[in-house]
Design a protein around this motif. Structure first.
Motif, PDB file in Angstrom:
ATOM      1  N   LEU A  34      39.637  36.077  44.744  1.00 52.04           N
ATOM      2  CA  LEU A  34      39.928  34.707  45.618  1.00 52.04           C
ATOM      3  C   LEU A  34      39.809  35.545  47.195  1.00 52.04           C
ATOM      4  O   LEU A  34      40.724  36.232  47.400  1.00 52.04           O
ATOM      5  N   GLY A  35      38.457  35.444  47.560  1.00 48.39           N
ATOM      6  CA  GLY A  35      38.360  35.926  48.740  1.00 48.39           C
ATOM      7  C   GLY A  35      38.230  37.624  48.771  1.00 48.39           C
ATOM      8  O   GLY A  35      37.549  37.980  47.523  1.00 48.39           O
ATOM      9  N   LYS A  36      38.874  38.142  49.376  1.00 52.75           N
ATOM     10  CA  LYS A  36      39.261  39.746  49.238  1.00 52.75           C
ATOM     11  C   LYS A  36      40.370  39.918  48.238  1.00 52.75           C
ATOM     12  O   LYS A  36      40.552  41.134  48.151  1.00 52.75           O
ATOM     13  N   ALA A  37      41.233  39.090  47.987  1.00 52.94           N
ATOM     14  CA  ALA A  37      42.335  39.128  47.033  1.00 52.94           C
ATOM     15  C   ALA A  37      41.828  38.820  45.349  1.00 52.94           C
ATOM     16  O   ALA A  37      40.777  38.580  45.267  1.00 52.94           O
ATOM     17  N   GLU A  38      42.913  39.033  44.450  1.00 49.00           N
ATOM     18  CA  GLU A  38      42.623  38.952  43.292  1.00 49.00           C
ATOM     19  C   GLU A  38      43.839  38.032  42.664  1.00 49.00           C
ATOM     20  O   GLU A  38      44.866  38.314  42.980  1.00 49.00           O
ATOM     21  N   ILE A  39      43.360  37.554  41.703  1.00 46.15           N
ATOM     22  CA  ILE A  39      44.332  36.440  40.942  1.00 46.15           C
ATOM     23  C   ILE A  39      44.310  37.064  39.441  1.00 46.15           C
ATOM     24  O   ILE A  39      43.262  37.272  38.953  1.00 46.15           O
ATOM     25  N   LEU A  40      45.408  37.235  38.880  1.00 38.80           N
ATOM     26  CA  LEU A  40      45.731  37.723  37.399  1.00 38.80           C
ATOM     27  C   LEU A  40      46.552  36.689  36.925  1.00 38.80           C
ATOM     28  O   LEU A  40      47.499  36.110  37.568  1.00 38.80           O
ATOM     29  N   VAL A  41      46.382  36.116  35.935  1.00 33.70           N
ATOM     30  CA  VAL A  41      47.089  35.262  35.137  1.00 33.70           C
ATOM     31  C   VAL A  41      48.091  35.892  33.932  1.00 33.70           C
ATOM     32  O   VAL A  41      47.136  36.632  32.941  1.00 33.70           O
ATOM     33  N   THR A  80      51.003  33.038  37.486  1.00 37.87           N
ATOM     34  CA  THR A  80      49.824  33.415  38.305  1.00 37.87           C
ATOM     35  C   THR A  80      50.394  34.562  39.392  1.00 37.87           C
ATOM     36  O   THR A  80      51.293  34.383  39.951  1.00 37.87           O
ATOM     37  N   CYS A  81      49.507  35.536  39.417  1.00 35.75           N
ATOM     38  CA  CYS A  81      49.978  36.750  40.097  1.00 35.75           C
ATOM     39  C   CYS A  81      48.940  36.862  41.216  1.00 35.75           C
ATOM     40  O   CYS A  81      47.620  37.033  40.941  1.00 35.75           O
ATOM     41  N   LEU A  82      49.169  36.992  42.501  1.00 39.61           N
ATOM     42  CA  LEU A  82      48.190  37.075  43.604  1.00 39.61           C
ATOM     43  C   LEU A  82      48.498  38.624  44.226  1.00 39.61           C
ATOM     44  O   LEU A  82      49.453  38.719  44.790  1.00 39.61           O
ATOM     45  N   LYS A  83      47.462  39.403  44.192  1.00 39.60           N
ATOM     46  CA  LYS A  83      47.454  40.658  44.755  1.00 39.60           C
ATOM     47  C   LYS A  83      46.584  40.732  45.813  1.00 39.60           C
ATOM     48  O   LYS A  83      45.379  40.456  45.826  1.00 39.60           O
ATOM     49  N   ARG A  84      47.150  40.901  47.138  1.00 43.56           N
ATOM     50  CA  ARG A  84      46.358  41.042  48.113  1.00 43.56           C
ATOM     51  C   ARG A  84      47.104  42.174  48.998  1.00 43.56           C
ATOM     52  O   ARG A  84      48.023  42.258  49.669  1.00 43.56           O
ATOM     53  N   GLY A  85      46.104  43.203  49.563  1.00 46.44           N
ATOM     54  CA  GLY A  85      46.740  44.224  50.407  1.00 46.44           C
ATOM     55  C   GLY A  85      47.928  44.852  49.619  1.00 46.44           C
ATOM     56  O   GLY A  85      47.805  45.217  48.591  1.00 46.44           O
ATOM     57  N   ASN A  86      49.156  44.936  50.363  1.00 45.18           N
ATOM     58  CA  ASN A  86      50.309  45.669  49.903  1.00 45.18           C
ATOM     59  C   ASN A  86      51.175  44.344  49.021  1.00 45.18           C
ATOM     60  O   ASN A  86      52.358  44.774  48.572  1.00 45.18           O
TER      61      ASN A  86
END
Length: 303
Positions: A34-41, A80-86
């Motif tokens: 997702l753009g520069k971020a990552e989605i984990l389910v 849903t897990c959104l990982k972006r930066g810290n």
């Protein structure tokens, strides 16, 4: 400790909910950029529900024809897990140990993903039903994610904590309210509320999708030009919710309002070509929505 046998989605669920063998493993069930971020389910497991719960006013033979099955409907639980930066942001947090057998696998799925509980920065709730909320507390009734900020819609919190909530619910859902009040109390000062329509965190806007519960919200996540809509329970079945958005699932609090919400949010997803992720949709729940006449079709991203 609360007894999971006391909690139902109606009397029929208590009798029929069973372990959903293939869906109950701890696992990361989908990944997406997702753009520069990552989605984990992340899987919180699953269970089975009677077909009759898909639509309270629809004859069983029609439900069997639609699903191609005479057996129960398999229900998965996708966090849903959104990982972006810290930041590590969870959208809902599963059922915990005190709901139905087959659920409560999120902690193991987080471990499988290499995500430590104290690294979760935020937990954002679509609504406060047991399978979305009760994983907020651990076996000692302490917050399961000790450093997290917890965010829930103001109208949703107000509904479940109102002294008269029991008068607005059928008796078999009184335990939902008792459980919500217990968990929210356990979160104490870590809980913050927001109004639908607000940006709850940078790039994450709450979208009003009431009906399934009075304060249910979905979330539109943006990163650059990339967008994804976390549906929560605005759509709960990969065929029924899309091909028959006018059907009235037994789990919806206000069925008429939920129908209007479902049509509107699926229409928006289709027209704007938004990716969506659904809490109870299969194959990780990520996909797109297409219009088919007056109805819709869910196209899963995973083959």
């Amino acid at each position: 400790m609360l007894d999971r046998r006391a909690f139902t989605l109606g009397a029929t669920l208590t009798a029929a909910a069973t372990l959903c063998g293939g869906t109950a493993r701890a696992q990361v069930v989908a990944r997406a950029g997702l753009g520069k971020a990552e989605i984990l389910v992340l899987s919180d497991g699953g269970f089975q529900l009677p077909l009759s719960m898909l639509a309270r006013d629809t004859p069983l033979p029609q439900l069997e024809a639609m699903t191609g099955s005479k057996g129960p409907s398999e229900t998965v639980l996708n966090v849903t897990c959104l990982k972006r930066g810290n930041e590590t942001i969870l959208f809902d947090c599963g059922a915990g140990a005190n709901f139905l057998a087959g659920s409560g696998k999120l902690a193991a799925s987080l471990e499988a993903a290499g995500i430590a509980p104290d690294s979760v920065s935020h937990v954002v709730f679509t609504h406060l039903h047991p399978d979305h909320l009760w994983g907020a507390l651990d076996e000692f009734d302490s917050p399961a994610f000790p450093k997290a900020t917890w965010l829930a819609a103001r109208d949703e919190v107000a509904f479940w904590t109102d002294a008269k909530v029991y008068e607005r619910l059928p008796e078999d859902r009184h335990a939902f309210a008792a459980g919500a009040q217990r968990v929210l109390k356990g979160l104490q000062d870590g809980l913050k509320t927001f109004a639908a329509g607000e940006e709850v965190l940078p790039g994450i806007a709450a979208v009003a999708t009431p009906g399934h519960t009075p304060g249910h919200v979905s979330f539109e996540i943006k990163d650059g030009s990339d967008r994804l809509l976390v549906l929560g329970d605005a759509a709960t079945h990969p065929v029924a919710s899309f091909a028959h958005p006018e059907w009235r699932p037994a789990s919806d609090h206000d069925a008429d309002q939920a129908v209007q919400t479902r049509k509107a949010v699926l229409g928006r997803a289709a027209d704007e070509k938004l990716r969506v992720v659904g809490y109870h949709l299969p194959k990780g729940g990520i996909g797109t929505v297409e219009r088919t006449g007056q109805a819709f079709r869910f196209i899963p991203a995973a083959a």
